[in-house]
Design a protein around this motif. Structure first.
Motif, PDB file in Angstrom:
ATOM      1  N   SER A   1       0.846  -1.195   0.000  1.00  0.00           N
ATOM      2  CA  SER A   1       0.000   0.000   0.000  1.00  0.00           C
ATOM      3  C   SER A   1       0.883   1.247   0.000  1.00  0.00           C
ATOM      4  N   SER A   2       0.361   2.316  -0.581  1.00  0.00           N
ATOM      5  CA  SER A   2       1.106   3.569  -0.683  1.00  0.00           C
ATOM      6  C   SER A   2       0.406   4.653   0.141  1.00  0.00           C
ATOM      7  N   PRO A   3       0.974   5.847   0.226  1.00  0.00           N
ATOM      8  CA  PRO A   3       0.284   6.922   0.945  1.00  0.00           C
ATOM      9  C   PRO A   3      -1.079   7.269   0.342  1.00  0.00           C
ATOM     10  N   ASN A   4      -1.292   6.914  -0.927  1.00  0.00           N
ATOM     11  CA  ASN A   4      -2.537   7.274  -1.614  1.00  0.00           C
ATOM     12  C   ASN A   4      -3.516   6.123  -1.781  1.00  0.00           C
ATOM     13  N   TYR A   5      -3.003   4.895  -1.813  1.00  0.00           N
ATOM     14  CA  TYR A   5      -3.858   3.747  -2.100  1.00  0.00           C
ATOM     15  C   TYR A   5      -3.644   2.595  -1.123  1.00  0.00           C
ATOM     16  N   GLU A   6      -4.758   1.969  -0.771  1.00  0.00           N
ATOM     17  CA  GLU A   6      -4.728   0.712  -0.016  1.00  0.00           C
ATOM     18  C   GLU A   6      -4.913  -0.432  -1.005  1.00  0.00           C
ATOM     19  N   VAL A   7      -4.040  -1.425  -0.926  1.00  0.00           N
ATOM     20  CA  VAL A   7      -4.123  -2.581  -1.817  1.00  0.00           C
ATOM     21  C   VAL A   7      -5.062  -3.619  -1.211  1.00  0.00           C
ATOM     22  N   ILE A   8      -6.029  -4.047  -1.986  1.00  0.00           N
ATOM     23  CA  ILE A   8      -6.947  -5.103  -1.548  1.00  0.00           C
ATOM     24  C   ILE A   8      -6.739  -6.285  -2.491  1.00  0.00           C
ATOM     25  N   ALA A   9      -5.814  -7.176  -2.086  1.00  0.00           N
ATOM     26  CA  ALA A   9      -5.397  -8.273  -2.955  1.00  0.00           C
ATOM     27  C   ALA A   9      -6.248  -9.520  -2.794  1.00  0.00           C
ATOM     28  N   ASP A  10      -6.974  -9.641  -1.670  1.00  0.00           N
ATOM     29  CA  ASP A  10      -7.732 -10.873  -1.400  1.00  0.00           C
ATOM     30  C   ASP A  10      -9.200 -10.746  -1.785  1.00  0.00           C
ATOM     31  N   ASN A  11      -9.516  -9.785  -2.635  1.00  0.00           N
ATOM     32  CA  ASN A  11     -10.900  -9.616  -3.073  1.00  0.00           C
ATOM     33  C   ASN A  11     -11.288 -10.757  -4.016  1.00  0.00           C
ATOM     34  N   PRO A  12     -12.418 -11.437  -3.793  1.00  0.00           N
ATOM     35  CA  PRO A  12     -12.792 -12.595  -4.619  1.00  0.00           C
ATOM     36  C   PRO A  12     -13.009 -12.259  -6.091  1.00  0.00           C
ATOM     37  N   THR A  13     -13.320 -10.991  -6.403  1.00  0.00           N
ATOM     38  CA  THR A  13     -13.554 -10.621  -7.800  1.00  0.00           C
ATOM     39  C   THR A  13     -12.305 -10.076  -8.484  1.00  0.00           C
ATOM     40  N   GLY A  14     -11.191 -10.005  -7.756  1.00  0.00           N
ATOM     41  CA  GLY A  14      -9.954  -9.533  -8.357  1.00  0.00           C
ATOM     42  C   GLY A  14      -9.315  -8.396  -7.582  1.00  0.00           C
ATOM     43  N   LEU A  15      -8.175  -7.959  -8.062  1.00  0.00           N
ATOM     44  CA  LEU A  15      -7.380  -6.935  -7.391  1.00  0.00           C
ATOM     45  C   LEU A  15      -8.095  -5.584  -7.399  1.00  0.00           C
ATOM     46  N   LEU A  16      -8.122  -4.949  -6.229  1.00  0.00           N
ATOM     47  CA  LEU A  16      -8.715  -3.614  -6.090  1.00  0.00           C
ATOM     48  C   LEU A  16      -7.739  -2.683  -5.380  1.00  0.00           C
ATOM     49  N   PHE A  17      -7.876  -1.387  -5.671  1.00  0.00           N
ATOM     50  CA  PHE A  17      -7.142  -0.365  -4.945  1.00  0.00           C
ATOM     51  C   PHE A  17      -8.166   0.630  -4.411  1.00  0.00           C
ATOM     52  N   ARG A  18      -7.997   1.038  -3.142  1.00  0.00           N
ATOM     53  CA  ARG A  18      -8.911   2.012  -2.557  1.00  0.00           C
ATOM     54  C   ARG A  18      -8.163   3.308  -2.288  1.00  0.00           C
ATOM     55  N   HIS A  19      -8.675   4.379  -2.890  1.00  0.00           N
ATOM     56  CA  HIS A  19      -8.047   5.684  -2.692  1.00  0.00           C
ATOM     57  C   HIS A  19      -8.283   6.125  -1.250  1.00  0.00           C
ATOM     58  N   LYS A  20      -7.230   6.507  -0.567  1.00  0.00           N
ATOM     59  CA  LYS A  20      -7.323   6.781   0.872  1.00  0.00           C
ATOM     60  C   LYS A  20      -8.028   8.093   1.192  1.00  0.00           C
ATOM     61  N   ARG A  21      -8.079   9.002   0.231  1.00  0.00           N
ATOM     62  CA  ARG A  21      -8.713  10.281   0.530  1.00  0.00           C
ATOM     63  C   ARG A  21     -10.226  10.226   0.323  1.00  0.00           C
ATOM     64  N   ASP A  22     -10.685   9.719  -0.823  1.00  0.00           N
ATOM     65  CA  ASP A  22     -12.134   9.699  -1.076  1.00  0.00           C
ATOM     66  C   ASP A  22     -12.762   8.329  -0.824  1.00  0.00           C
ATOM     67  N   ARG A  23     -11.911   7.329  -0.456  1.00  0.00           N
ATOM     68  CA  ARG A  23     -12.373   5.993  -0.072  1.00  0.00           C
ATOM     69  C   ARG A  23     -13.027   5.233  -1.223  1.00  0.00           C
ATOM     70  N   GLN A  24     -12.808   5.664  -2.457  1.00  0.00           N
ATOM     71  CA  GLN A  24     -13.402   4.992  -3.609  1.00  0.00           C
ATOM     72  C   GLN A  24     -12.492   3.863  -4.099  1.00  0.00           C
ATOM     73  N   PHE A  25     -13.134   2.817  -4.634  1.00  0.00           N
ATOM     74  CA  PHE A  25     -12.398   1.662  -5.143  1.00  0.00           C
ATOM     75  C   PHE A  25     -12.070   1.855  -6.621  1.00  0.00           C
ATOM     76  N   ILE A  26     -10.890   1.373  -7.010  1.00  0.00           N
ATOM     77  CA  ILE A  26     -10.503   1.337  -8.413  1.00  0.00           C
ATOM     78  C   ILE A  26     -10.362  -0.130  -8.801  1.00  0.00           C
ATOM     79  N   ASN A  27     -11.179  -0.562  -9.731  1.00  0.00           N
ATOM     80  CA  ASN A  27     -11.164  -1.947 -10.200  1.00  0.00           C
ATOM     81  C   ASN A  27     -10.313  -2.012 -11.464  1.00  0.00           C
ATOM     82  N   VAL A  28      -9.187  -2.739 -11.404  1.00  0.00           N
ATOM     83  CA  VAL A  28      -8.252  -2.758 -12.529  1.00  0.00           C
ATOM     84  C   VAL A  28      -8.421  -3.976 -13.419  1.00  0.00           C
ATOM     85  N   ASP A  29      -9.452  -4.768 -13.163  1.00  0.00           N
ATOM     86  CA  ASP A  29      -9.739  -5.924 -14.011  1.00  0.00           C
ATOM     87  C   ASP A  29     -10.086  -5.438 -15.420  1.00  0.00           C
TER      88      ASP A  29
END
Length: 241
Positions: A179-207
């Protein structure tokens, strides 16, 4: 064979820097090399570590404790001496007509430095020792840590690192998530890799098959000869305020 004995010095220097940058201590590095097979046969994690440290035949190339400690100290000393302004837009005024990739990074540089844009760069490339590697890179975070002048000038090529959000070496099968200062890595998500922006709490789906990338996020595939694959995920937190 110790990496510092490898004939391709420049390529090895890059790999050593990646290892030293990712692991806090040499013992952490040794632990990362010990696998279940080693523990099954040796039944002792300490003994397995020692095999990797002395370069036991069949265990592949390795970095010595002395080299790790020396390079770690050099990097720390360089950080103390270097005090750049993190808000400087270093691509300004540079001729980037030769590279579509660098032109796009330049257009996004100011927004990522100032924080009103947030870009994740996916790169897949061959490293200097012929291994295929890929990573999801937090552009804003790298702008703070790397000297991007050398990339924009063409002196060096922006490459995936084990310290990026998600890194995969397709040859060795090594995988790292950080994880970085800007993003939390969510690697164990059943639908695939996600990143959550730490400021607005929105998910980025890179599938690549995902229809919904997340609020405020767009995806652009860049056609470039510089990399095997390049995708930009552009997240705009301002749209949600």
């Amino acid at each position: 064979m110790a990496l510092n004995q490898h004939p391709n010095f420049n390529a090895v220097a890059v790999i050593i820097d990646e290892i030293v940058g990712h692991f806090k201590t040499y013992d952490d590095y040794l632990d990362s090399r010990v696998d279940k097979k080693d523990l099954f046969y040796l039944e002792d994690e300490s003994a397995a570590r020692q095999l990797y440290e002395i370069g036991f035949p069949g265990k592949g190339e390795y970095i010595t404790r002395e080299e790790f400690t020396k390079r770690k100290q050099e990097i720390e000393e360089a950080k103390q001496q270097k005090t750049p302004d993190p808000t400087d837009v270093v691509s300004e005024g540079m001729d980037l007509s030769h590279s579509c990739f660098l032109q796009n990074l330049a257009s996004l540089e100011e927004g990522n430095r100032e924080g009103y844009d947030s870009t994740i760069i996916y790169l897949r490339a061959m490293n200097e020792v012929g291994q295929e590697v890929s990573a999801y890179i937090d552009y804003a975070d790298r702008l703070q840590k790397d000297n991007f002048s050398v990339y924009f000038r063409g002196d060096r090529k922006l490459m995936p690192k084990p310290t990026d959000l998600s890194y995969f070496n397709w040859t060795t099968r090594d995988i790292f998530s950080t994880s970085s200062p800007n993003y939390e890595v969510i690697a164990d998500n059943p639908t695939g890799l996600l990143f959550r922006h730490k400021r607005d709490r929105q998910f980025i789906n890179v599938d690549r098959k995902a229809k919904d990338l997340g609020h405020g996020t767009t995806r652009r595939v860049l056609e470039t000869e510089e990399y095997l694959q390049c995708v930009l995920f552009e997240h705009n937190p301002r749209r949600l305020q």
